[in-house]
Scaffold this motif. Structure first.
Motif, PDB file in Angstrom:
ATOM      1  N   CYS A 260       3.612   1.740   8.181  1.00  0.00           N
ATOM      2  CA  CYS A 260       2.916   0.068   7.888  1.00  0.00           C
ATOM      3  C   CYS A 260       3.851  -1.091   7.971  1.00  0.00           C
ATOM      4  CB  CYS A 260       2.530   0.647   6.394  1.00  0.00           C
ATOM      5  SG  CYS A 260       4.403   0.601   5.532  1.00  0.00           S
TER       6      CYS A 260
ATOM      7  N   PRO B  13      10.273   2.930   2.538  1.00  0.00           N
ATOM      8  CA  PRO B  13      11.359   3.184   3.564  1.00  0.00           C
ATOM      9  C   PRO B  13      12.667   4.078   3.543  1.00  0.00           C
ATOM     10  CG  PRO B  13      11.127   1.658   3.238  1.00  0.00           C
ATOM     11  CD  PRO B  13      10.613   2.075   2.423  1.00  0.00           C
TER      12      PRO B  13
ATOM     13  N   GLY C 269      10.751   8.406   7.988  1.00  0.00           N
ATOM     14  CA  GLY C 269       9.510   8.171   7.022  1.00  0.00           C
ATOM     15  C   GLY C 269       9.076   9.183   6.558  1.00  0.00           C
TER      16      GLY C 269
HETATM   17  S1  SF4 Z   1       6.930   5.816   5.206  1.00  0.00           S
HETATM   18 FE1  SF4 Z   1       6.393   3.702   3.772  1.00  0.00          FE
HETATM   19  S2  SF4 Z   1       7.119   2.436   4.362  1.00  0.00           S
HETATM   20 FE2  SF4 Z   1       7.420   4.449   6.178  1.00  0.00          FE
HETATM   21  S3  SF4 Z   1       5.626   3.726   7.210  1.00  0.00           S
HETATM   22 FE3  SF4 Z   1       4.915   5.185   5.880  1.00  0.00          FE
HETATM   23  S4  SF4 Z   1       4.391   3.805   4.078  1.00  0.00           S
HETATM   24 FE4  SF4 Z   1       5.108   2.221   5.397  1.00  0.00          FE
END
Ligand code: SF4
Lengths: 141, 303
Positions: free
Chosen positions: A22, A120, A87
């Protein structure tokens, strides 16, 4: 420990692949290079071409489109090269687990060396992860 | 034997690489400080090179031998230039006839080798980088040669570096005259473009074309290109010192001059954004060439 691994741990050039994240994880990776965190102190550099890479930072849930491309990029990287999952998405597919488009988690596709959790992850967490990786390489090889 | 020693150790390979890598660290550190960062430790560039030599080399399905040999071509000819220059600076009487022209040719070789290597890798982005590099050479070579001509005219038409240094030792540095100062500015911009520093890092633009000419190189071959960059960072400022500030070449004055020129280049690099290739050409063929032509005229008049 040979000179080779020593040099490798002191100068890690990272290549950043976003496999459908994202974008927050990507922004946090860039944050590591800002004046506040300045990870270039440890010789870490963000580079533009996979051919120069020592570590691949992979973010995002693997979707059907990005998986073959990511495999191709991994094959293009010169070895030794480590894979870092950044992440929650890359670790466990997070909220996209039951999505029609997401099939397998990252560690079933590539050999992942380091997991950095968070959604994140904070820049501090990424830096801590990299120091752990350095320790692991020093011990392991 | 002595020549080989000169080439491999003292003014040549080893010294040039060490000084160049240290200057490269200086560049990175100053850039970091300007951005309010801490910056890498002083041995960072050495470690980078050591690491690259330990990595795998990937050779794309391409013309294999040109891809492998072109980095060495650029590196060795540049080291030769560094050796000639270093010997002249140490012993001005040992320079041979027309060595300035030899150095001029040898200094273009790194860019040419980069173009050959990039185009033999068959990568579209690399070929974009190669074509940009080619246009950039066409741009900066003209003012650079013109400013050399201004220096040559000032130093009683001698095309020998040794006598240019001797002339400056007895009549004062070139940079303190009108023609010399103008020629220095023109040559300085040419140096900035030769080193691939911003605003002229067009052929290696990391953000637009992913490293451009270097995109397919990995491992030891990439290390050789990095070493070429380092030796260039050693040779070009020394050449400028030799041509324009050649009055006192003792260690105590040489080192501050060298650091000053590198510092100026780094400051320009950090305060200017990258320009487009057409803007770069317009800049070099416009104001810079005009400045160089004026300096040639002034030198001919005797100012
Ligand atoms: S871990 Fe959270 S911040 Fe990272 S890409 Fe996935 S949804 Fe987005």
């Amino acid at each position: 420990m040979s000179i080779k691994t020593k040099a490798l741990t002191k100068s890690i050039w990272v290549f950043h692949i976003s496999c459908g994240s994202c974008n927050n994880c990507d922004i946090e990776i860039l944050d590591c290079f800002t004046p506040r965190h300045d990870i270039e102190r440890f010789g870490v550099q963000l580079i533009g071409s996979v051919r120069h890479a020592d570590a691949l930072l992979i973010t995002g849930a693997m979707n059907r489109k990005s998986v073959p491309r990511m495999k191709k990029i991994y094959e293009q990287a010169p070895k030794p090269c480590v894979v870092v999952a950044v992440g929650q998405c890359a670790l466990s597919q997070h909220m996209f687990r039951y999505s029609y488009n997401v099939r397998e988690p990252l560690d079933e596709i590539l050999p992942v060396d380091l997991y950095i959790p968070g959604c994140p992850p904070k820049p501090e967490a990424i830096i801590a992860g990299i120091t752990k990786l350095v320790k692991k390489i020093n011990k392991g090889k | 034997m002595k020549i080989l020693l000169n080439f491999l150790v003292f003014p040549g390979l080893l010294t040039a690489v060490c000084v160049g890598l240290l200057a490269g660290w200086f560049d990175r550190k100053i850039s970091a400080r300007l951005q309010w960062r801490v910056g890498p430790p002083w041995y960072q560039n050495f470690i980078d090179i050591a690491k690259l030599f330990g990595k795998e080399t990937i050779i794309p399905r391409s013309s294999r031998w040109t891809f492998i040999l072109s980095p060495y071509l650029g590196f060795l000819s540049l080291v030769l230039a560094a050796t000639v220059l270093g010997k002249v600076m140490l012993w001005p009487s040992e320079s041979f006839y027309a060595d300035i022209i030899v150095i001029l040719y040898l200094l273009t070789m790194p860019a040419v080798s980069m173009m050959i290597g990039a185009s033999s890798s068959r990568n579209p982005l690399a070929s974009v980088g190669a074509s940009r590099e080619m246009k950039l050479i066409l741009g900066y070579e003209l003012p650079f040669i013109l400013s050399l001509i201004a220096v040559i005219i000032r130093c009683q038409d001698s095309i020998q570096l040794g006598s240019i240094i001797n002339y400056q030792a007895s009549f004062g540095s070139n940079i303190f005259s009108f023609s010399g100062a103008l020629a220095f500015i023109a040559a300085f911009f040419a140096m900035q473009a030769k080193l691939g520093f911003a605003p002229f890092d067009i052929s290696e633009a990391e953000q637009e074309i992913m490293g451009g000419t270097l995109i397919e190189y990995s491992g030891p071959l990439l290390a050789v290109f990095k070493l070429t960059k380092a030796v260039l960072l050693y040779t070009m400022p020394l050449l400028l010192i030799c041509l324009f500030m050649g009055k006192d070449l003792g260690w105590m004055l040489l080192i501050p001059k060298y650091i000053g020129i590198v510092l100026l280049a780094v400051l320009i690099k950090n305060t200017n954004p990258r320009i487009r290739i057409d803007q770069a050409l317009r800049f070099f063929w416009g104001p810079v060439t005009i400045m160089a032509v004026i300096s040639v005229i002034l030198a001919a008049v005797g100012l």
